[in-house]
Design a protein around this motif. Structure first.
Motif, PDB file in Angstrom:
ATOM      1  N   HIS A  24       0.855  -1.189   0.000  1.00  0.00           N
ATOM      2  CA  HIS A  24       0.000   0.000   0.000  1.00  0.00           C
ATOM      3  C   HIS A  24       0.890   1.239   0.000  1.00  0.00           C
ATOM      4  O   HIS A  24       1.916   1.265   0.677  1.00  0.00           O
ATOM      5  CB  HIS A  24      -0.905   0.025   1.239  1.00  0.00           C
ATOM      6  CG  HIS A  24      -1.692  -1.230   1.428  1.00  0.00           C
ATOM      7  ND1 HIS A  24      -2.748  -1.583   0.613  1.00  0.00           N
ATOM      8  CD2 HIS A  24      -1.577  -2.237   2.328  1.00  0.00           C
ATOM      9  CE1 HIS A  24      -3.248  -2.749   1.012  1.00  0.00           C
ATOM     10  NE2 HIS A  24      -2.548  -3.164   2.051  1.00  0.00           N
ATOM     11  N   LYS A  25       0.476   2.258  -0.734  1.00  0.00           N
ATOM     12  CA  LYS A  25       1.246   3.510  -0.798  1.00  0.00           C
ATOM     13  C   LYS A  25       0.785   4.530   0.230  1.00  0.00           C
ATOM     14  O   LYS A  25       1.513   5.468   0.537  1.00  0.00           O
ATOM     15  CB  LYS A  25       1.153   4.125  -2.203  1.00  0.00           C
ATOM     16  CG  LYS A  25       1.857   3.312  -3.262  1.00  0.00           C
ATOM     17  CD  LYS A  25       1.808   4.020  -4.599  1.00  0.00           C
ATOM     18  CE  LYS A  25       2.593   3.241  -5.647  1.00  0.00           C
ATOM     19  NZ  LYS A  25       2.654   3.976  -6.933  1.00  0.00           N
ATOM     20  N   ALA A  26      -0.433   4.367   0.761  1.00  0.00           N
ATOM     21  CA  ALA A  26      -0.997   5.387   1.654  1.00  0.00           C
ATOM     22  C   ALA A  26      -1.307   4.891   3.060  1.00  0.00           C
ATOM     23  O   ALA A  26      -1.503   5.700   3.954  1.00  0.00           O
ATOM     24  CB  ALA A  26      -2.276   5.969   1.034  1.00  0.00           C
TER      25      ALA A  26
ATOM     26  N   ALA B   5      -8.942   4.166   5.727  1.00  0.00           N
ATOM     27  CA  ALA B   5      -9.234   4.215   4.299  1.00  0.00           C
ATOM     28  C   ALA B   5     -10.574   3.513   4.091  1.00  0.00           C
ATOM     29  O   ALA B   5     -10.928   2.625   4.868  1.00  0.00           O
ATOM     30  CB  ALA B   5      -8.129   3.517   3.510  1.00  0.00           C
TER      31      ALA B   5
ATOM     32  N   ASP C  57      -5.729   1.398  -3.192  1.00  0.00           N
ATOM     33  CA  ASP C  57      -4.371   1.454  -2.655  1.00  0.00           C
ATOM     34  C   ASP C  57      -3.784   0.062  -2.428  1.00  0.00           C
ATOM     35  O   ASP C  57      -3.128  -0.198  -1.422  1.00  0.00           O
ATOM     36  CB  ASP C  57      -4.338   2.276  -1.353  1.00  0.00           C
ATOM     37  CG  ASP C  57      -2.922   2.555  -0.869  1.00  0.00           C
ATOM     38  OD1 ASP C  57      -2.014   2.702  -1.709  1.00  0.00           O
ATOM     39  OD2 ASP C  57      -2.712   2.595   0.357  1.00  0.00           O
ATOM     40  N   SER C  58      -4.042  -0.841  -3.342  1.00  0.00           N
ATOM     41  CA  SER C  58      -3.504  -2.198  -3.258  1.00  0.00           C
ATOM     42  C   SER C  58      -2.730  -2.480  -4.542  1.00  0.00           C
ATOM     43  O   SER C  58      -3.322  -2.682  -5.603  1.00  0.00           O
ATOM     44  CB  SER C  58      -4.634  -3.215  -3.061  1.00  0.00           C
ATOM     45  OG  SER C  58      -5.266  -2.999  -1.820  1.00  0.00           O
ATOM     46  N   TYR C  59      -1.416  -2.491  -4.418  1.00  0.00           N
ATOM     47  CA  TYR C  59      -0.530  -2.659  -5.554  1.00  0.00           C
ATOM     48  C   TYR C  59       0.043  -4.072  -5.515  1.00  0.00           C
ATOM     49  O   TYR C  59       0.940  -4.371  -4.728  1.00  0.00           O
ATOM     50  CB  TYR C  59       0.579  -1.598  -5.522  1.00  0.00           C
ATOM     51  CG  TYR C  59       0.004  -0.211  -5.668  1.00  0.00           C
ATOM     52  CD1 TYR C  59      -0.078   0.393  -6.916  1.00  0.00           C
ATOM     53  CD2 TYR C  59      -0.491   0.470  -4.555  1.00  0.00           C
ATOM     54  CE1 TYR C  59      -0.633   1.650  -7.061  1.00  0.00           C
ATOM     55  CE2 TYR C  59      -1.045   1.733  -4.696  1.00  0.00           C
ATOM     56  CZ  TYR C  59      -1.125   2.317  -5.945  1.00  0.00           C
ATOM     57  OH  TYR C  59      -1.676   3.562  -6.077  1.00  0.00           O
TER      58      TYR C  59
END
Length: 172
Positions: free
Chosen positions: A73-75, A132, A160-162
């Motif tokens: 996740h980026k955030a 989130a 937000d799931s890479y």
């Protein structure tokens, strides 16, 4: 143990002098918010209900229930606390077996995955910080996974799931 003189707390966000009545209680017997053949999810504290501070979910997985593949996740950070059973957790480097009382914290950007490979059910708390809107992700991920392709990739990124599998090795 000694304590520093200057403790660094976040800036106050409540500016009243007397406090207020604003607690939220969720009884233990509250039915799950989401149920599927593989388990259930309880929305204990959503981003909406905490003003974006955090999201807390109780996830119950049936025996031999797969979970998400390796992603980051980026955030948001993600934390796992095992309530019962065993859960295989990928910490970005190796798979480890989490048991009742074990805890795994994954900072922003940390690779992780999880799955129940045992013949017994497992239960855990998932904590996302800051909060989130994860509910749509939980509710639609199975449907979107069946659709696959670019639609699934866009859905994951929206939440937000890479997933490593969505990108070429040089672009993660």
């Amino acid at each position: 143990m000694s304590y520093p003189e200057d403790l660094e707390y976040p800036e106050p966000r409540y500016h009243g002098d007397r406090g207020e009545v604003n607690a939220a209680f969720r009884p233990a017997g509250t039915p799950p918010d989401l149920s599927s053949p593989g388990g259930s999810t309880h929305y204990l504290a959503t981003s909406e209900s905490t003003g974006g501070e955090f999201g807390l979910y109780k996830v119950e997985m049936g025996p031999r229930s797969g979970g998400p593949r390796t992603h980051f996740h980026k955030a948001i950070s993600e934390s796992f606390y095992i309530l019962s059973g065993k859960l295989e957790l990928y910490n970005g480097e190796k798979w480890i077996t989490g048991r009742e009382g074990d805890f795994l914290y994954v900072p922003v950007g940390g690779l992780h995955a999880f799955k129940n490979v045992s013949d017994e059910p497992t239960s855990m708390l998932l904590l996302f910080a800051p909060g989130a809107p994860r509910e749509e992700y939980f509710e639609r991920v199975a449907e979107m996974t069946q659709r696959g392709g670019e639609e699934l990739k866009r859905f994951r990124i929206r939440h937000d799931s890479y997933f490593v599998e969505d990108f070429d090795p040089g672009t993660v």
